[in-house]
Design a protein around this motif. Structure first.
Motif, mmCIF file in Angstrom:
data_model
loop_
_atom_site.group_PDB
_atom_site.id
_atom_site.type_symbol
_atom_site.label_atom_id
_atom_site.label_comp_id
_atom_site.label_asym_id
_atom_site.label_seq_id
_atom_site.Cartn_x
_atom_site.Cartn_y
_atom_site.Cartn_z
ATOM 1 N N GLU A 174 -11.564 -1.566 8.056
ATOM 2 C CA GLU A 174 -11.186 -0.443 8.398
ATOM 3 C C GLU A 174 -10.322 0.347 7.268
ATOM 4 N N VAL A 175 -10.116 -0.516 6.448
ATOM 5 C CA VAL A 175 -8.858 -0.074 5.463
ATOM 6 C C VAL A 175 -9.470 1.170 4.604
ATOM 7 N N PRO A 176 -8.534 2.408 4.436
ATOM 8 C CA PRO A 176 -9.254 3.312 3.767
ATOM 9 C C PRO A 176 -9.241 3.140 2.243
ATOM 10 N N PHE A 177 -10.157 3.395 1.288
ATOM 11 C CA PHE A 177 -9.931 3.573 0.106
ATOM 12 C C PHE A 177 -10.760 4.518 -0.692
ATOM 13 N N THR A 178 -10.008 4.902 -1.742
ATOM 14 C CA THR A 178 -10.504 5.979 -2.656
ATOM 15 C C THR A 178 -10.495 5.558 -4.075
ATOM 16 N N TYR A 179 -11.039 6.523 -5.026
ATOM 17 C CA TYR A 179 -11.296 6.076 -6.478
ATOM 18 C C TYR A 179 -10.408 7.069 -7.130
ATOM 19 N N ALA A 180 -9.895 6.744 -8.242
ATOM 20 C CA ALA A 180 -9.013 7.553 -9.069
ATOM 21 C C ALA A 180 -9.638 7.354 -10.486
ATOM 22 N N LYS A 181 -9.874 8.424 -11.238
ATOM 23 C CA LYS A 181 -10.244 8.455 -12.483
ATOM 24 C C LYS A 181 -9.091 8.386 -13.684
ATOM 25 N N THR A 182 -7.749 8.742 -13.136
ATOM 26 C CA THR A 182 -6.772 8.707 -14.057
ATOM 27 C C THR A 182 -5.692 8.234 -13.278
ATOM 28 N N PRO A 183 -4.680 7.749 -13.900
ATOM 29 C CA PRO A 183 -3.318 7.165 -13.405
ATOM 30 C C PRO A 183 -2.610 8.115 -12.851
ATOM 31 N N ASN A 241 -3.424 2.441 2.040
ATOM 32 C CA ASN A 241 -4.425 3.195 1.562
ATOM 33 C C ASN A 241 -4.589 2.438 0.002
ATOM 34 N N VAL A 242 -5.767 1.989 -0.292
ATOM 35 C CA VAL A 242 -6.320 1.359 -1.501
ATOM 36 C C VAL A 242 -6.652 2.365 -2.288
ATOM 37 N N ILE A 243 -6.392 2.437 -3.639
ATOM 38 C CA ILE A 243 -6.951 3.152 -4.701
ATOM 39 C C ILE A 243 -7.502 2.366 -5.836
ATOM 40 N N THR A 256 -1.297 7.657 -6.022
ATOM 41 C CA THR A 256 -0.034 8.034 -5.363
ATOM 42 C C THR A 256 1.055 7.024 -4.701
ATOM 43 N N ALA A 257 2.205 7.391 -4.581
ATOM 44 C CA ALA A 257 3.025 6.502 -3.877
ATOM 45 C C ALA A 257 2.610 6.307 -2.526
ATOM 46 N N GLY A 258 3.109 4.979 -2.231
ATOM 47 C CA GLY A 258 2.555 4.512 -0.897
ATOM 48 C C GLY A 258 1.358 3.750 -0.749
ATOM 49 N N SER A 259 0.702 3.669 -1.924
ATOM 50 C CA SER A 259 -0.757 3.136 -1.763
ATOM 51 C C SER A 259 -0.831 1.706 -2.639
ATOM 52 N N VAL A 260 -1.797 1.065 -2.493
ATOM 53 C CA VAL A 260 -2.173 -0.177 -3.449
ATOM 54 C C VAL A 260 -2.853 0.157 -4.586
ATOM 55 N N ALA A 261 -2.228 0.274 -5.584
ATOM 56 C CA ALA A 261 -3.154 0.602 -6.946
ATOM 57 C C ALA A 261 -4.092 -0.785 -7.287
#
Length: 429
Positions: A31-40, A3-5, A44-49
């Motif tokens: 097909e790889v899921p990705f999301t956006y984060a505004k703060t560190p 999961n890419v963040i 979450t653990a287990g993801s690619v930051a």
């Protein structure tokens, strides 16, 4: 499947959009899921930051990486890219990143994600650097891309900021990262491709549409030749027809108009097709010697002529100046102050900046800027009259902190101790 963040800041939205689009359009990662984060804290653990940053943002990036690592430990993969990691990959790895992409990421980033999916060695991907057996393995740069082959933003342009129409810069100014990161010639997105992406943002209801380019009147040329206004006009005509009642803005920061590119005909085209009320040009200094030293490729007279033409067209005219430049003499300083006075009498406003030693440039290891009393007095007087509006005070302090942070971090590798030291030293200066 990872999961890419993407960690999104006000400074990296365009980079994040391009990387998300590259992953989305590549069949190996679509097909790889990705999301956006505004703060560190949202990572979450287990993801690619994914973190993209410049030298200007190294302090907050160091804190963000430390925060992510402290919470997630080794159950996180941090990959960094952008101007600073590209120039200083080992320093970035020591800040806490697991991997670094050097240069443009549209090809290397999907390749990196695919290597994680397949269980391959990410360091086999061109442009990816990282740790191996406790040693930093530093690769060359990622491949340079053809802009037409890559979208500037993903299917759902949640973080849309602008459409990049040109990449690279032939100037290679000695303080700027653009040429050293993207190459010393222009690469343009075709009019057809620009129009395709323009339709996309029109369809999702964008009212104000902005375009990124190092010089909005140099569209279509490659090595800094004189502007080809015929192709600029074709571009603007096509944009105008597609945008309909939307506002087109050309010259959106970090773009500007090169002083030597300005002509009455060119400014007339912008006046006819674009919604700009402000135009920014870069003078940087009033000294011919310093212009040559910085490799600016224009003269003081070019700046004066450009301001006159832009003001005659009715635009608010903002002129960038850099203060605290390495190698500047008192005579150079006096010439800059003199030019500022002349330009303000012509109706221009001064956009003052403090020099920043940016990684990857010929001036990257220069000391932070020092402002003489004469310059401080002149800037404060112009500010009081409403003729100067830059953030040079904040930039001067930031440049000092960044310089001392990087210097101490090189010695200790401790981000917190380095930041504390930088704060202490900078408070004394």
């Amino acid at each position: 499947m990872p999961n890419v963040i993407f960690l999104v800041t006000k400074h990296n939205r365009a980079s994040v959009s391009a990387l998300a689009a590259a992953m989305e359009e590549n069949p190996l990662t679509s097909e790889v899921p990705f999301t956006y984060a505004k703060t560190p804290e949202e990572i979450t653990a287990g993801s690619v930051a994914v973190i993209s940053f410049t030298t200007l943002n190294i302090l907050e990036t160091a804190e963000a990486v430390h925060s992510i690592r402290e919470r997630c430990g080794e159950e996180i993969t941090i990959i960094a890219g952008g101007a600073h990691p590209s120039a200083e990959p080992e320093e970035t790895l020591r800040l806490g990143a697991d991997y670094v992409i050097r240069g443009e990421g549209e090809i290397s980033f999907p390749g990196f994600i695919n290597s994680l999916i397949r269980g391959d060695d990410p360091l086999s991907v061109k442009g990816v650097s990282g740790w191996r057996n406790g040693e930093a393995v530093i690769s060359g740069y990622s491949p340079k891309v053809e802009l037409d082959k890559h979208a500037p933003f993903p299917v759902r342009p949640k973080n849309f900021s602008y459409i990049e129409i040109t990449r690279g810069c032939p100037a290679a100014c000695r303080y700027c990262q653009a040429s050293y990161l993207f190459g010393n010639s222009y690469r343009h997105r075709s009019i057809e491709n620009i129009n395709y992406h323009l339709k996309r943002v029109v369809d999702v209801g964008m009212k104000d549409i902005r375009f990124s380019t190092p010089d909005c009147l140099s569209y279509g040329v490659h090595k800094g030749e004189s502007p080809d206004l015929d192709i600029v006009q074709r571009l603007l005509e096509t944009m105008s027809e597609t945008a309909k009642d939307r506002n087109i803005y050309m010259g959106t920061f970090p773009a500007e108009i090169w002083p030597a590119s300005v002509s009455r005909e060119g400014i007339g085209l912008l006046k006819r097709y674009c919604a700009n009320s402000n135009i920014v040009i870069g003078a940087q200094t009033g000294s011919e010697r310093m212009l040559e030293h910085l490799h600016r490729r224009h003269t003081v007279q070019d700046v004066i002529d450009a301001v006159r033409i832009i003001r005659e067209a009715g635009y608010i005219t903002n002129v960038d100046f850099l203060f605290g430049l390495p190698g500047e003499t008192e005579e150079d300083e006096i010439l800059s102050l003199k030019l500022m006075e002349e330009l303000t009498t012509m109706g221009a406003r001064i956009h003052a900046h403090a020099f920043m030693p940016l990684a990857g440039t010929p001036l990257s290891h220069s000391p932070p800027p020092v402002f003489s009393e004469k310059t401080l007095k002149a800037l404060n007087r112009l500010t009081g009259k409403g003729l100067e509006f830059g953030q040079w005070r904040r930039q001067r302090n930031a440049a000092s902190m960044i310089y001392h942070f990087r210097k101490r971090f090189l010695e200790t590798g401790d981000t917190h101790a380095s930041k504390a030291y930088a704060e202490e030293v900078s408070s004394i200066l």
